[in-house]
Structures are given as C-alpha cells and as structure tokens.
Write an enzyme that holds these catalytic residues in place. Structure first.
Site, mmCIF file in Angstrom:
data_model
loop_
_atom_site.group_PDB
_atom_site.id
_atom_site.type_symbol
_atom_site.label_atom_id
_atom_site.label_comp_id
_atom_site.label_asym_id
_atom_site.label_seq_id
_atom_site.Cartn_x
_atom_site.Cartn_y
_atom_site.Cartn_z
ATOM 1 N N GLN A 97 -10.701 8.475 -15.635
ATOM 2 C CA GLN A 97 -10.904 8.133 -17.045
ATOM 3 C C GLN A 97 -12.359 8.347 -17.440
ATOM 4 O OE1 GLN A 97 -9.341 4.172 -17.506
ATOM 5 N NE2 GLN A 97 -7.216 4.873 -17.381
ATOM 6 N N ARG A 121 -4.876 -6.282 -9.540
ATOM 7 C CA ARG A 121 -3.633 -5.950 -8.826
ATOM 8 C C ARG A 121 -3.617 -6.442 -7.384
ATOM 9 N NH1 ARG A 121 -2.214 -0.146 -11.732
ATOM 10 N NH2 ARG A 121 -1.160 -1.157 -13.492
ATOM 11 N N ARG A 147 -3.215 13.140 -22.798
ATOM 12 C CA ARG A 147 -4.104 14.297 -22.968
ATOM 13 C C ARG A 147 -3.471 15.360 -23.854
ATOM 14 N NH1 ARG A 147 -5.305 11.416 -18.528
ATOM 15 N NH2 ARG A 147 -7.316 11.645 -17.464
ATOM 16 N N ARG A 184 -10.982 -5.675 -19.827
ATOM 17 C CA ARG A 184 -11.311 -4.619 -18.870
ATOM 18 C C ARG A 184 -12.683 -3.995 -19.143
ATOM 19 N NH1 ARG A 184 -6.244 -0.900 -18.017
ATOM 20 N NH2 ARG A 184 -7.549 -0.194 -16.300
ATOM 21 N N ASP A 219 -2.574 4.145 -8.809
ATOM 22 C CA ASP A 219 -1.627 3.351 -9.598
ATOM 23 C C ASP A 219 -0.397 2.953 -8.788
ATOM 24 O OD1 ASP A 219 -3.239 3.475 -11.797
ATOM 25 O OD2 ASP A 219 -2.250 5.217 -12.670
ATOM 26 N N SER A 273 -0.528 10.118 -18.002
ATOM 27 C CA SER A 273 -1.861 10.735 -18.141
ATOM 28 C C SER A 273 -1.773 12.049 -18.900
ATOM 29 C CB SER A 273 -2.455 11.016 -16.755
ATOM 30 O OG SER A 273 -2.676 9.820 -16.078
#
Ligand code: S3P
Length: 738
Positions: free
Chosen positions: A473, A650, A330, A426, A619, A326
């Site tokens: 997100q 998942r 960024r 997605r 996650d 992440s």
C-alpha cells in the site's frame, strides 16, 4: 427503564404532537400525558380518542406541573409560546421541541430566557405525512424513523440522556447533531426538494392556463416528483423564512448544477449529461442502500451479524470465488486516470472496492456498473479529477485510503479521507510521512490516524524512499504520487510485496522501471484505457484451501485464482505443511498469472513459517493459524508484526479466539507459537475483521462443538457471498442478522 417523569405536557396536538403523545401514553415511559392545544376542541378530541390522559384547559397551570414539556407548535409560534410559559416552567423540568428548523428555535429561546435552561434540548423528529391534526395521530409514526437532537452548550447530559430514551421508547433512532449542521442538512435533504416541487407545480400550473392539456398527460414521473407539493403551504412558508440562509445556500448550489445541465443539453454534450445522470443514479442507489441499512458507506460494525458454524463436515466442488480486492481497487483508480474507456470484468462487488468506486464517482468520474462484475470506466485523464462535494468516505478500506492519499496529494483541490471506526485506528503516518517528503501537505488526527486532510495545489517532488516496512500500500501510494511529481519517484521495499500497481501501470502503457527491490516512475506520461480481467482473489480462495486442507474427505477446485508470485505465500506455506495442492490450467490473463487450484485433504504438520513468505501471505495468516491449529506439532510464526495493524490486531484476535476454542497458542510481538490440537466450540470475537470471521467459520469443520462468531458484518468488505458459498461447499454455517 424509568425516566423519572411524572407528568409530560405536549403543547400543540397536531400530527407530530398527537402521535408523540399517543406513543408515550401507550408505552407509559413518561408518566401522565397532558395535552394542550390553542384550539381546546383538538385537545378534547385527543382525550376522547385516547391520544392523551388529560386535556389541559390552562396552559400555564399545565406547564407548572410538567416534568417534561414538548413544544409541538409551528416553528413560527415557538417564541410566542415560550414567552407565555417561561415564568411557569419548573426549574428542573425538561424542555424540547419538534420544529424542523433549529437555529431559529434556539434564537427564540435565547431571547426569551435570560440563560438557556440546562433541561432544554431542541429536537426534530424526521417523520410526518401529508395528513394533519390530532385525528391523524399515530403511535407508530416514529418507529424506525430518525430523530435528531441538537444539544446546546447549556444542555445537561442528563437531559440529553432522558430525551434520547424518551424518543427511543417510541421506536425512533436518535442522532445527535449540532444546530447549524442540522439546519444545513435539512435544507439540502428536505427543504430544497419541497420548494422545488412547489415551484415546478406552480410553473406548470401557470402553463396550464395557456395549455389545458398539460396536466392531463402528467405521468408517474410528475406524480413522484411533486407528491411533496401537497404539504401544508403555511408550514413551508414558515420553514423558508426560518431556515433562510441555509436554504438559499442550497438553492444556489442547485441552480449552478442546473445551469451546467442546461449547458450540456444545449450543446449536446453527451459525456456531461451521461456523467450527471450516471452519478446521480449511483448516488440514488447509494442512498437507498443507506436507508435500507445495507450501505457500504455506513459503519458496518453497527450492523449485528453473527455466524454460527456447526461442527464437522468436509468441502467438495468446483467454483470461483469473487474477484481480487487489490486488483479491483487499482482497476478503478487507474481506469479513472486513463484516457479512454476501460472495461473491467470480474470486479469484486465488495464494500471495500465499492468504496473506491464511489470515491472516484465523487470526483466526477463516470463509472457504469458494477453489473455481474462488469464495470465501465470513462477515464478523465491524469488531470481530470474534480473536487468532491465532501469528504471521501472509504469505510473499512485501508487500501482505498492509503492509495488514494498518494493520488490526492497531487491534485489541484483539497480533500478529506475518512473511514469507519476500525480504519480510524489504523496508522496513516506510513503514507503521510513520505508524501510530506515529496512536498505534500497532509494533516492527520493524533498519532497519524485518519481522517486525512490533504491540501491541494502542491507541486510534488520526486524522491527515493526506502520503505521501513514491507507494504504494497505504501509502495503503491508513492508510485501514484510519482505520476505527478517532478522527476523520478522510486521506492525500495525490504521484502517483495504485491506488485499489482506496477503490473497494471504497465498494462495501461505507463512505463515503470523495476530494478531488484526498487520500482520507479517518472511524471509526464499518460495512461491509456485498457481491458482488465480481474482474477479470483487468492486471499478469498484461502479460506476454502484451508477448509479442504483440514477437513477429512475434502476435494475442492477453485477456479481462475490469481497466482501472482507476490501473492502465493499461502500456497507455499500450505505445501510446506504437507498439503496436497495442485495448480491446474496455469495461464496468464491481462498481465496476471491465474490457475485452477485443486486441494485434497491430507494431514498437515506444523512448521516454522519462513519469514520470506510472510509478506507474500500477509492477508492469509488468520486462516493459516487455523491450519496450524489442526496440524500435527508446532507451528511458529515470526516476522509478522504487520499483522498487528491490519483490520484488527490479527495476532491478538487469533490468539484470543483459538484459546477460547481450547488450542494452546501463545502470541509473540511478531507472530505466534501454535500447538496443533483439538478445536472445541465456543463464542469468538472477530473484532469487525472480515478475515478473522471467515477463518473461524472454516475452523468449525474440525471443531467438536458449535462455533459462534460475533461481529461478522465486515465480511461484506471482501467476500459478500461468503456464507452462501461456504454452505454450498459443505461448511455448516448460518448467518444471523439483527
Ligand atoms: C494491499 C496490501 C496489503 C494487504 C491489503 C491489500 C494492497 O497491505 O494487507 O489487504 O492492495 O496493496 P499492506 O501494504 O499494509 O501490507
């Protein structure tokens, strides 16, 4: 495989025709191989050399017998040959060609046939060499080369299938493309470089007249660049005429690029020169990776990678896992938008963050590296991005697509964001909908799926948005759009999610207001370049934390791990399950807290995972499911429906895999109920999901038999050296590719 072809006729026994004939004659997939050449001596030579089974003296007689006809004559001669043979072609015969331009071959066929035959599928093998003639025929010429077939509206699917198999039987990889696309692609990648090489050598040769020494000093660069000027002049003359429009288009594009470079040199504009050279070098590396089959910008699910993990063992040692994904994403985004030069260390060189890096290069940002995790970004300022040359492909990376969409909605130019098969499934409505409320124009595919087509030149309005789901997100996407929107943009989250965007914006000197669950920005500010030290990714560390927590005898220290409070759900949950986990040497680096994490084996117990921990460990659930399967008692996961829209579903992926391994687990709409038990062996599917693959690999430590995990190529998206590190730590896993 039988293609039901009794006789094949190759017309034109040059290098390509001869090589195809020889390959088909050897593999016996297309019956008897007849060869015809305008110069009968070439056909006779082909017969003597074993290139063909039969040398045809009469073209029309041979055509009348053939089930498959391949036109391997120069593009310019195609129409003449078609006129000669058209009346004699059997009604159900297949017809193809090997010409390197396609629109003109199709146009010629259209003129010759009243109606294009359904057996006609134009083709183009992208193979060749400077050699020519039947003597150069090489049965292996097409192995691992691409062949493009350009089926027409009239082509039958049966014909496409048979011709695909025919080419595959020579070892080629077959791609299907539209005629126009083919010609455009070839103009850019083949025809333009050839004519540049011819032109350069010709120009220098004229100079040579005046200065006889010029070629004597020509070194490797000249030789490399001009090798292709050694090919057949007549053929290139014909190609230039045959693909005139597309080639002129590419030539104009090239000329304008060259003019820019000339200007930069003339005015000593180092930044522009470095920009062009750095981007070109990066693109070149990128192509080399594509060609070697390891590119991040290709659908990695096409690569077959299997993990085979042997049961038992423990994990030991002290090491650092790769940088936080992440934060790496960024760092590129904000570094690019900043004024000045940002230095990043510890950058994750995984496919996902590299996709973000490539996207910014495509938008004109000069980025050096990554070399050993070091990246230098020459920021262009909030308004300095340029239109990319084509769609921005972000591979498997949801973070790239969602965060970029916010940024791109506010740019002056149009963009398109595309991704791999998994990303294409997605949901993107979660970002497109609020961005539209801000005034963005975004087109998605059905049900809000990628690709995203984003219209430029829209003036965005600041809004307040109550996020319906806890998503960092979505929050980040809107904050990035907010840097450009009129007034204030604020986002309220239903539960705390990772706050790296907010922290990093502050680190770049951009004010962010934080009040309770609401973060807000106003446009009009600027980002000032800074240094970023990316901590090790707690999500990658998780696999080793769980490994140590479940494998008796383990004692492991993971160094320099990011322990941002919005990311430490996994630590809290493992501790609630009874894990022996210590945070050592806690410190703050560049606005993010880090620590070394020591974890030693001790038996775990099942718990009901508190729902407030779910977004903080979102996650980490695949690995936590493994911990739960090894714990004593029942573990219940609720409030985790977001897991169903990650790189795979998942919940389902873990339920299926753990059931295969003999665990009693039941999926629920928002989680699962897992009974601790004994893990057996078996074959599990990762569904191209990196974290599922790595979790089952860790499970092997407590399994009674081998665990084979399919579809593991995407592990490279977040943790490229996972297998090596896992082996070093004590997990008995092997990677099989192919
Ligand atoms: C991420 C946010 C999370 C997480 C993803 C990375 C980010 O996604 O699952 O791996 O960098 O902002 P959501 O925002 O969809 O929860």
């Amino acid at each position: 495989m039988s293609l039901h072809i009794n006789k094949t006729l190759i017309i034109g026994l040059g290098l390509i025709g001869g090589s195809l004939a020889k390959a088909l004659r050897l593999n016996r997939q297309c019956g008897l191989v007849m060869g015809y050449d305008r110069d009968y001596e070439e056909a006779a030579k082909g017969l003597r050399n074993g290139v063909i089974d039969q040398a045809a003296e009469s073209l029309v007689d041979a055509v009348a017998e053939a089930d498959l006809i391949v036109l391997a004559v120069p593009v310019k001669a195609m129409e003449r040959v078609l006129i000669d043979i058209a009346p004699f072609i059997k009604p159900d015969a297949l017809l193809t060609d090997v010409g390197s331009t396609k629109a003109n071959v199709v146009a010629a066929a259209q003129r010759v046939f009243q109606r294009l035959p359904s057996g006609f599928v134009p083709g183009h093998p992208i193979a060749g060499s400077e050699k020519s003639g039947v003597d150069a025929a090489d049965a292996a010429l097409f192995q691992q080369h691409k062949v493009i077939l350009t089926p027409l509206a009239e082509s039958s699917s049966g014909a496409v299938t048979v011709l695909t198999r025919m080419w595959q039987s020579t070892g080629a990889e077959v791609l299907l493309m539209e005629v126009e696309k083919h010609d455009e692609v070839l103009a850019a990648t083949s025809h333009l470089p050839h004519i540049l090489a011819f032109s350069l050598v010709d120009t220098l040769a004229q100079e040579q007249g005046k200065n006889t020494d010029i070629f004597r000093y020509a070194a490797g660069g000249f030789r490399d660049f001009t090798r292709i000027a050694g090919s057949d002049p007549t053929m290139w003359h014909d190609i230039c005429l045959a693909n005139k429009e597309a080639l002129l288009g590419q030539l104009d594009l090239f000329s304008s690029g060259l003019t820019n470079l000339r200007q930069a040199i003339e005015s000593g504009d180092s930044e522009s020169m470095l920009g062009i050279f750095t981007r070109a070098r990066a693109a070149r590396e990128h192509f080399s990776r594509i060609l070697s089959g390891t590119a991040y910008s290709q659908d990695m699910s096409n690569q077959q990678v299997t993990f085979r993990a042997q049961p038992g063992g423990s994990v030991q040692g002290k090491f650092r896992v790769p940088g936080d994904k992440s934060i790496s994403h960024r760092s590129i985004m904000l570094g690019s938008l900043a004024d000045g030069v940002t230095e990043v260390t510890g950058f994750l060189e995984g496919e996902d963050s590299l996709a973000t890096l490539q996207a910014f290069r495509d938008m004109g940002v000069v980025i050096e590296g990554p070399v050993d995790g070091n990246v230098t970004i020459y920021g262009v300022g909030l308004h300095g991005l340029q239109a990319p040359p084509g769609p921005l492909y972000v591979g498997n990376s949801g973070t790239s697509m969602r965060l970029l969409s916010g940024l791109l909605a506010a740019q002056a130019f149009d963009t398109e964001l595309t991704g791999d098969a998994s990303l294409t499934k997605r949901p993107m409505g979660r970002v497109a909908d609020p961005l539209r409320l801000m005034g963005a124009e975004i087109e998605t595919a059905e049900n809000g799926r990628p690709p995203l087509k984003i219209k430029g030149g829209k003036a965005l309005q600041g809004i307040h948005y109550d996020m319906p789901m806890a998503s960092a997100q979505v929050k980040s996407c809107l904050l990035l759009a907010g840097l450009y929107a009129d007034g204030q943009t604020s986002v309220t989250e239903p539960a705390p999610t990772r706050d790296h965007t907010e922290r990093m914006l502050s680190g770049f000197g951009y004010p962010v207001q934080q009040e309770g669950a609401t973060a807000a920005v106003r446009s009009g500010g600027k980002l000032s370049a800074t240094r970023i030290d990316v901590p090790a990714d707690i999500s990658s560390a998780t696999f080793f934390m769980v490994a140590a927590a479940i494998a008796p005898g383990s004692d492991l220290t993971l160094e320099h791990v990011g322990i941002n409070p919005t990311r430490i759900g996994v630590i809290n949950i493992l501790r609630l399950m009874g894990a022996d986990l210590q945070l050592l040497n806690e410190r703050e680096v560049g606005g993010e807290p880090v620590a070394d994490i020591r974890i030693r084996y001790t038996p775990l117990k099942g718990i009901h995972i508190p729902e407030d921990q779910v977004p903080l460990a979102i996650d980490e659930f695949p690995a936590l499911f493994i911990a739960a399967a090894c714990a004593e008692g029942t573990t219940v996961v609720t409030g985790a429906e977001e897991l169903r829209v990650k790189e795979s579903d998942r919940i389902q992926s873990m339920v299926d895999g753990l059931q295969t391994l003999g665990i009693d687990i039941q999926g629920t709409p928002d989680g699962a109920i897992i009974q601790g038990g004994t893990l057996g062996g078996g074959v599990v599917e990762s569904h191209d999901d990196h974290r599922i693959a790595m979790s089952f690999c860790v499970a092997a430590l407590r399994a009674t038999d081998t665990i084979t995990i399919n579809e593991c190529a995407n592990v490279a998206t977040s943790f490229p050296a996972f297998v090596e590190l896992a082996q070093q730590a004590g997990i008995k896993v092997e990677k099989e590719e192919g």
